[in-house]
Design a protein around this motif. Structure first.
Motif, PDB file in Angstrom:
ATOM      1  N   ILE A 134      15.045   0.758  -7.259  1.00 11.61           N
ATOM      2  CA  ILE A 134      15.659  -0.527  -7.120  1.00 11.61           C
ATOM      3  C   ILE A 134      14.705  -1.378  -8.417  1.00 11.61           C
ATOM      4  O   ILE A 134      14.992  -2.794  -8.193  1.00 11.61           O
ATOM      5  CB  ILE A 134      15.446  -0.843  -6.057  1.00 11.61           C
ATOM      6  CG1 ILE A 134      16.717   0.521  -4.910  1.00 11.61           C
ATOM      7  CG2 ILE A 134      16.522  -2.098  -5.632  1.00 11.61           C
ATOM      8  CD1 ILE A 134      17.746   0.574  -5.018  1.00 11.61           C
ATOM      9  N   LYS A 135      14.730  -0.924  -9.713  1.00 13.43           N
ATOM     10  CA  LYS A 135      13.922  -2.067 -10.968  1.00 13.43           C
ATOM     11  C   LYS A 135      12.599  -2.611 -10.746  1.00 13.43           C
ATOM     12  O   LYS A 135      12.109  -3.829 -10.499  1.00 13.43           O
ATOM     13  CB  LYS A 135      14.506  -2.889 -11.165  1.00 13.43           C
ATOM     14  CG  LYS A 135      16.044  -1.837 -11.696  1.00 13.43           C
ATOM     15  CD  LYS A 135      16.032  -1.035 -12.923  1.00 13.43           C
ATOM     16  CE  LYS A 135      16.624  -0.152 -13.049  1.00 13.43           C
ATOM     17  NZ  LYS A 135      17.438   1.003 -13.679  1.00 13.43           N
ATOM     18  N   GLY A 136      11.707  -2.510  -8.982  1.00 16.48           N
ATOM     19  CA  GLY A 136      10.649  -2.635  -8.668  1.00 16.48           C
ATOM     20  C   GLY A 136       9.914  -3.075  -9.532  1.00 16.48           C
ATOM     21  O   GLY A 136       9.653  -2.229 -10.821  1.00 16.48           O
ATOM     22  N   GLN A 137       8.842  -4.027  -9.857  1.00 15.70           N
ATOM     23  CA  GLN A 137       8.338  -3.970 -10.879  1.00 15.70           C
ATOM     24  C   GLN A 137       6.531  -4.637 -11.097  1.00 15.70           C
ATOM     25  O   GLN A 137       6.375  -4.362  -9.462  1.00 15.70           O
ATOM     26  CB  GLN A 137       8.438  -5.566 -11.905  1.00 15.70           C
ATOM     27  CG  GLN A 137      10.011  -5.189 -12.493  1.00 15.70           C
ATOM     28  CD  GLN A 137      10.464  -7.174 -12.717  1.00 15.70           C
ATOM     29  OE1 GLN A 137       9.398  -7.586 -12.768  1.00 15.70           O
ATOM     30  NE2 GLN A 137      11.428  -6.802 -13.030  1.00 15.70           N
ATOM     31  N   ASP A 138       5.741  -4.084 -11.644  1.00 20.90           N
ATOM     32  CA  ASP A 138       4.725  -4.177 -11.351  1.00 20.90           C
ATOM     33  C   ASP A 138       3.797  -3.880 -10.272  1.00 20.90           C
ATOM     34  O   ASP A 138       3.276  -3.838  -9.153  1.00 20.90           O
ATOM     35  CB  ASP A 138       3.787  -5.623 -10.957  1.00 20.90           C
ATOM     36  CG  ASP A 138       4.336  -6.281 -12.545  1.00 20.90           C
ATOM     37  OD1 ASP A 138       4.156  -5.733 -13.878  1.00 20.90           O
ATOM     38  OD2 ASP A 138       4.823  -7.488 -12.347  1.00 20.90           O
ATOM     39  N   ILE A 139       4.473  -2.284 -10.217  1.00 24.33           N
ATOM     40  CA  ILE A 139       4.038  -1.406  -9.333  1.00 24.33           C
ATOM     41  C   ILE A 139       2.417  -0.457  -8.962  1.00 24.33           C
ATOM     42  O   ILE A 139       1.899  -0.301  -9.851  1.00 24.33           O
ATOM     43  CB  ILE A 139       4.381  -0.245  -8.987  1.00 24.33           C
ATOM     44  CG1 ILE A 139       6.419  -0.582  -8.880  1.00 24.33           C
ATOM     45  CG2 ILE A 139       4.516   1.069  -7.364  1.00 24.33           C
ATOM     46  CD1 ILE A 139       7.293   0.139  -8.865  1.00 24.33           C
ATOM     47  N   VAL A 140       1.282  -1.205  -8.494  1.00 26.63           N
ATOM     48  CA  VAL A 140       0.244  -0.440  -8.074  1.00 26.63           C
ATOM     49  C   VAL A 140       0.162  -0.185  -6.483  1.00 26.63           C
ATOM     50  O   VAL A 140       0.304  -0.413  -5.545  1.00 26.63           O
ATOM     51  CB  VAL A 140      -1.089  -2.505  -7.571  1.00 26.63           C
ATOM     52  CG1 VAL A 140      -2.116  -1.692  -7.685  1.00 26.63           C
ATOM     53  CG2 VAL A 140      -0.735  -2.772  -9.409  1.00 26.63           C
ATOM     54  N   VAL A 141      -0.844   1.238  -6.923  1.00 28.24           N
ATOM     55  CA  VAL A 141      -1.284   2.014  -5.681  1.00 28.24           C
ATOM     56  C   VAL A 141      -2.669   1.761  -5.126  1.00 28.24           C
ATOM     57  O   VAL A 141      -2.661   2.371  -6.352  1.00 28.24           O
ATOM     58  CB  VAL A 141      -0.976   3.645  -5.631  1.00 28.24           C
ATOM     59  CG1 VAL A 141      -1.029   3.811  -4.825  1.00 28.24           C
ATOM     60  CG2 VAL A 141       0.614   3.766  -6.238  1.00 28.24           C
ATOM     61  N   LEU A 142      -3.733   1.319  -4.117  1.00 31.08           N
ATOM     62  CA  LEU A 142      -4.486   1.378  -4.125  1.00 31.08           C
ATOM     63  C   LEU A 142      -4.802   2.283  -2.796  1.00 31.08           C
ATOM     64  O   LEU A 142      -4.074   2.350  -2.410  1.00 31.08           O
ATOM     65  CB  LEU A 142      -5.192   0.034  -2.924  1.00 31.08           C
ATOM     66  CG  LEU A 142      -4.728  -1.507  -4.198  1.00 31.08           C
ATOM     67  CD1 LEU A 142      -4.797  -2.369  -3.214  1.00 31.08           C
ATOM     68  CD2 LEU A 142      -5.084  -1.372  -5.517  1.00 31.08           C
ATOM     69  N   ASP A 143      -6.527   2.773  -3.378  1.00 33.31           N
ATOM     70  CA  ASP A 143      -6.113   4.227  -2.119  1.00 33.31           C
ATOM     71  C   ASP A 143      -7.406   2.990  -1.982  1.00 33.31           C
ATOM     72  O   ASP A 143      -8.833   2.545  -1.880  1.00 33.31           O
ATOM     73  CB  ASP A 143      -7.492   5.080  -3.058  1.00 33.31           C
ATOM     74  CG  ASP A 143      -7.861   6.373  -1.387  1.00 33.31           C
ATOM     75  OD1 ASP A 143      -8.070   6.127  -1.040  1.00 33.31           O
ATOM     76  OD2 ASP A 143      -7.997   7.044  -2.077  1.00 33.31           O
ATOM     77  N   VAL A 144      -6.860   2.697   0.470  1.00 34.51           N
ATOM     78  CA  VAL A 144      -8.233   2.042   0.654  1.00 34.51           C
ATOM     79  C   VAL A 144      -8.658   2.611   1.745  1.00 34.51           C
ATOM     80  O   VAL A 144      -8.466   1.900   2.771  1.00 34.51           O
ATOM     81  CB  VAL A 144      -7.074   0.276   1.278  1.00 34.51           C
ATOM     82  CG1 VAL A 144      -6.875  -0.074  -0.030  1.00 34.51           C
ATOM     83  CG2 VAL A 144      -5.891   1.066   2.073  1.00 34.51           C
TER      84      VAL A 144
END
Length: 120
Positions: free
Chosen positions: A21-31
């Motif tokens: 859906i064209k989301g931007q600046d995706i960040v995946v954080l290991d918390v």
């Protein structure tokens, strides 16, 4: 939660659903070391309230199809910041101004730094 998929596989499916859906600046954080409640936090930007809601809906649909239903969703009314609880993963879909203001990446990175200092 689907026991056949691990957290990393679910996170990858969430990222794909956001990208579709064209989301931007995706960040995946290991918390996982900062929180006992969840293991990953995924943050993405959307350009409008309509897109924010569409991304959240697509994540729900795609993950449900994989056997991973959401455990809750907040923020659909305003659409500026939508949060999806997927159990081991929390997804934040935010408009850029809201994302910049709350700066969750820096907040959680600071928490990790504090934890690392205490354990060193």
């Amino acid at each position: 939660m689907n026991t056949e998929m691990n957290t990393d596989q679910i996170a990858a499916a969430v990222v794909t659903a956001i990208e579709n859906i064209k989301g931007q600046d995706i960040v995946v954080l290991d918390v996982s070391k900062q929180s006992a409640l969840f293991e990953r936090m995924i943050i993405a930007s959307a350009e409008s309230t309509r897109q924010t809601k569409a991304i959240a809906h697509n994540v729900q649909v795609e993950l449900k199809a994989l056997g991973v239903p959401d455990q809750g969703i907040e923020g659909l009314t305003s659409g500026e910041w939508v949060l999806l609880d997927l159990g081991s993963i929390v997804v934040h879909i935010m408009q850029p101004a809201v994302r910049q203001y709350y700066d969750l990446e820096a907040l959680w990175s600071a928490a990790a730094d504090q934890r690392n200092r205490r354990t060193s």
